[in-house]
Design an enzyme around this catalytic site. Sequence first.
Site, PDB file in Angstrom:
ATOM      1  N   TYR A   1      45.267  38.616  36.565  1.00 54.16           N
ATOM      2  CA  TYR A   1      44.041  37.983  37.079  1.00 54.16           C
ATOM      3  C   TYR A   1      44.276  36.725  37.912  1.00 54.16           C
ATOM      4  O   TYR A   1      45.394  36.263  38.015  1.00 54.16           O
ATOM      5  CB  TYR A   1      42.982  37.813  35.996  1.00 54.16           C
ATOM      6  CG  TYR A   1      43.199  36.932  34.799  1.00 54.16           C
ATOM      7  CD1 TYR A   1      44.200  35.997  34.702  1.00 54.16           C
ATOM      8  CD2 TYR A   1      42.312  37.066  33.722  1.00 54.16           C
ATOM      9  CE1 TYR A   1      44.325  35.203  33.580  1.00 54.16           C
ATOM     10  CE2 TYR A   1      42.440  36.267  32.589  1.00 54.16           C
ATOM     11  CZ  TYR A   1      43.444  35.338  32.532  1.00 54.16           C
ATOM     12  OH  TYR A   1      43.556  34.553  31.432  1.00 54.16           O
ATOM     13  N   GLU A   2      43.232  36.276  38.549  1.00 55.03           N
ATOM     14  CA  GLU A   2      43.314  35.181  39.552  1.00 55.03           C
ATOM     15  C   GLU A   2      44.289  35.531  40.680  1.00 55.03           C
ATOM     16  O   GLU A   2      44.966  34.649  41.210  1.00 55.03           O
ATOM     17  CB  GLU A   2      43.702  33.854  38.910  1.00 55.03           C
ATOM     18  CG  GLU A   2      42.836  33.395  37.763  1.00 55.03           C
ATOM     19  CD  GLU A   2      41.352  33.362  38.076  1.00 55.03           C
ATOM     20  OE1 GLU A   2      40.985  33.284  39.256  1.00 55.03           O
ATOM     21  OE2 GLU A   2      40.549  33.447  37.138  1.00 55.03           O
ATOM     22  N   GLY A   3      44.297  36.792  41.089  1.00 60.55           N
ATOM     23  CA  GLY A   3      45.251  37.254  42.099  1.00 60.55           C
ATOM     24  C   GLY A   3      46.492  37.778  41.397  1.00 60.55           C
ATOM     25  O   GLY A   3      47.197  37.020  40.737  1.00 60.55           O
TER      26      GLY A   3
ATOM     27  N   ARG B   1      44.608  29.173  39.247  1.00 52.91           N
ATOM     28  CA  ARG B   1      45.958  29.733  39.280  1.00 52.91           C
ATOM     29  C   ARG B   1      46.947  28.869  38.514  1.00 52.91           C
ATOM     30  O   ARG B   1      47.820  29.378  37.811  1.00 52.91           O
ATOM     31  CB  ARG B   1      46.408  29.917  40.736  1.00 52.91           C
ATOM     32  CG  ARG B   1      45.755  31.132  41.340  1.00 52.91           C
ATOM     33  CD  ARG B   1      46.067  31.342  42.813  1.00 52.91           C
ATOM     34  NE  ARG B   1      45.398  32.591  43.218  1.00 52.91           N
ATOM     35  CZ  ARG B   1      45.435  33.121  44.421  1.00 52.91           C
ATOM     36  NH1 ARG B   1      46.107  32.521  45.390  1.00 52.91           N
ATOM     37  NH2 ARG B   1      44.825  34.259  44.680  1.00 52.91           N
TER      38      ARG B   1
END
Lengths: 600, 600
Positions: free
Chosen positions: A440-442, A296
């Site tokens: 992406y990555e949440g 993140r």
Amino acid sequence: MPIYQAPTRDTRFLINEVIKLESYGNLPGFEDASAEMIDAVIEECGRFNSEVVAPLNQSGDQQGCTRHADGSVTTPDGFKQAYALFREAGWGTLAAPKEWGGQGLPHVLGFMAEEYLASANQSFMMYPGLTAGAVNALLAKGSPEQQATYLPKMISGEWLGTMNLTEPHCGTDLGLIRTRAVPAADGSYSITGTKIFISAGEHDLTDNIIHLVLAKTPDAPESSKGISLFIVPKMLVNADGSLGDRNAVSCGSLEHKMGIKANATCVMNYDGATGWMVGEENKGLAAMFIMMNAARLGVGIQGLAQAEVAYQNAVKYASERRQGRALTGAADPAEKADTLFVHADVRRMLMDAKAFTEGMRAFCTWGALQSDLSHKAATEVERQLADDMISLLTPVIKGYGTDIGFETCVEMQQVFGGHGYIEEWGMSQFVRDARIAQIYEGTNGIQAMDLVGRKLAQNGGRAVQAFFALVDTECAAAKAKPELAALAGQVEAANSELKAATMWLMQNGMMNPNNAGAGAHPYMHIMGIVSLGLMWLKMAEVALARLAEAPADKAFYEAKLVTARYFGERFTPDATSLRVKLAAGCEAMMALPAEAFARG
Amino acid sequence: MPIYQAPTRDTRFLINEVIKLESYGNLPGFEDASAEMIDAVIEECGRFNSEVVAPLNQSGDQQGCTRHADGSVTTPDGFKQAYALFREAGWGTLAAPKEWGGQGLPHVLGFMAEEYLASANQSFMMYPGLTAGAVNALLAKGSPEQQATYLPKMISGEWLGTMNLTEPHCGTDLGLIRTRAVPAADGSYSITGTKIFISAGEHDLTDNIIHLVLAKTPDAPESSKGISLFIVPKMLVNADGSLGDRNAVSCGSLEHKMGIKANATCVMNYDGATGWMVGEENKGLAAMFIMMNAARLGVGIQGLAQAEVAYQNAVKYASERRQGRALTGAADPAEKADTLFVHADVRRMLMDAKAFTEGMRAFCTWGALQSDLSHKAATEVERQLADDMISLLTPVIKGYGTDIGFETCVEMQQVFGGHGYIEEWGMSQFVRDARIAQIYEGTNGIQAMDLVGRKLAQNGGRAVQAFFALVDTECAAAKAKPELAALAGQVEAANSELKAATMWLMQNGMMNPNNAGAGAHPYMHIMGIVSLGLMWLKMAEVALARLAEAPADKAFYEAKLVTARYFGERFTPDATSLRVKLAAGCEAMMALPAEAFARG
């Protein structure tokens, strides 16, 4: 072709003058980082990325990756050679632990290298980039044998890694995954299932690819409490470390994406592939969060990185393109028209980008220092404070950084007028590539919920209270200096909005959790504004002190003061409107039934 | 494949209940527009676009246009057939003058048809779309012979038209154009030069293409005072109206664009092509503004249209995709997860889009009515007021409409998570297509300067004063109703910010014109917010009145009230922060020398 010049002067300003990395020389791992050595690393890293990696960005976008009939994937022309040079120079090993072959330098330097690489070529960056997350998971949860087998080669870059989470029917809600892991007699597992959106899932850069895969063992509980993490190498590894048989994992197809086209984003098929559990059974989610948290921060840096390279190209265009006259009278009467620079609305966009990229770079650098200090500071109190800060602010770096990073790319594209829409000029690619970082990555909605739903309340709100105090202290100190008083007042006002918003969430989120959900996104943005405000205060203070010494590069420090003022004038006012929106709560937002959204 | 369902219920609400088009039946051209007839046109137009045009949107994006060695251009599969049906049904002729074969209906209906077509397929819309601007220029400035030769066939759609303004070195600053027009003995001109970004410059939809071209005659003054407008048909037209020789104009290449890939955006080469002057020599800029003004409204509508279709697809996805649980407890306990609809942050994005699209559609519909009334209202006072309104608000419809239209597409893409980034789902195309609308027909920065630099001051500020009064009157009336009081207060507060911003510009723009330039973009957005606020008040008033009658479709009107409330809570607060930014002026923005923007 678009240009990229690593912003080394800004990096040196931040590392040497703002966070003063050298002053931490007493800490383990920092002792090697002398000012001279730091400057040399920054310059060389900048040169490498500008000269070797950046020139492959546009051609990579145009060519994309190719999947062959046998499932193998070829990266765009030049990627393999550039990756070999990257590996040889050790750019991926700066902040990796010495124990496993890394250079053990502060994360502050690792961040710098990530930023430059992501600016030069985001698709390229994602090949080594995902490996870092996999390495972190193995460092934290791998068995000694797993660490010995995989870490040295993953850290040296001889092998690259991936993170396999998403499946066609689930991304955010990983409790729903269907990939199965059936135990074999030898302690390994047989992995079967389909994963999608796997960045760097298959490629020709390395001989082996180490997949970290979430799957469910038989009889695992439903929900995310039944997920385990497995290591699944593309090529099985013999006892002596040499490569053995091909494992039963393959790339089923490449996704057709809006951007990051030179990265092989794969559908991965596991057909009874051999894997080994990492960490404990059903504790895969915790291991995944270790991968995720590092990733993140890396994604937040991508928001900065794309904004930076888009900014540089817009500056170049604005200084070359002549169109119209300054409203205050011709600036270049000898020419038929003035440059775009004279127009206030163009200047607005460029100053927006300048204030964001320099503030965000400071935020990431300071964040990387917190990450270092959370492990290495001398006292437990310092380590805890640093850990609180980086835990609290990771979703802000990711969410705010990529939201405004994307908006900045769009504004920089706008500077080009019609040419911004034509692919040859490269601005479209920056916009298209930057867009993924919000997802992406949440997704950024998930980041906001992580911040509001988890991070705020942890340890009785200890972290956010510490953050308030940090900002208050900085504002109080700055207010004493007449040149900084206005900015200090604006940041203080934004911090007051953040406090009010926090209070509102505490009071109303209890009553109805949808109030927290409804306010999460504006809250994350208020915290982003206050964080960058804090950074601009720090930078302005340094600039002021330097200017008192009448330095040779006076203009650099003067520009910092002007940009700090601009940030105060043009970024901080949003804190108020965001707080007003947040305080409206969830009532109108959630009132309508699903049918009311249909047209007809 | 993405869906599109024309929002006919909303259109009928606006035309029949909000602006009450039927009540203008006494005006010329409006007498044919009975409520029954209007409803039939709306439904049939919606059906045509949903069924015939929308299915070609994604395939057109993927296939694009093809330029052949001889310079001819083929549109994507299906476009030619769909265009023939479009022409046959007369969808381009609704609001065109009866005198030249149009149906002479109100522009309100023409706008509706434009919106549906742009939602269904923006690239397709741009083939007939640009023709409308060319028609307007000929209607206003063409000689009787030019009108007779070209208008009937351009209005029927037998021939399509283009607008040729931009050259490689100039777009905004048309005073710099280099295309030359040399007079011939027979009264025609020989046109030589290169034009770029020419939408629909060459294609296979019609037998002839009528180019309207800006060029300079020999000895024309420098600057935009030396520009003339010429009509240059692709095929010369014989005296009897039949097609003659091929003219010396050709497509040199197709641009590679971020989006609108199914529209042939051409580099056009004029190699001594035969053209005829339209209107007076050196007065081409005035004629161009006639083309532009209609085109700018059309582009504003595109912002709405892309937001609308993106919204519809996000609603569908949110109702089908199951991920996670509602924070307030499982909504569908029998399923493994709830739909995306339960999550406040998803709801936030959908409500943003609902409030924007419905408010913007009302703004465009009301704007189209002003355009009709400016020509056809019974009294000079009414005509002048309507003309003031549409002149003032055209840059707002274009600039605010396309800025928020694009942001809405991005948010709707975000609802899809990772799938939003994959081309197959179609959301990327909406974002890519919507992006151009912020750029062409004058970038949004130019719109803002048109608003602040020209429109505000015209006639001593008469138009903006009338706009303030209109909003004040609406707010005062709404405040008397308890259900509308909160929204009326919010819109009134936003209008106060607009007044304060106007006053600030009047006072400070005189002192330094860069203050006007620096404040133009925020000012345009404040006016956009107030305009949509005005529309939401109008819609809420109607909804309230209808609900008192206990109608069958109660839910429709209830949703209007909830969405109006949401608009007040979540859109109006920005008016304050924008005004604070504006009031910061140009000082910090313009302070830095160009060198201070460089990196290194």
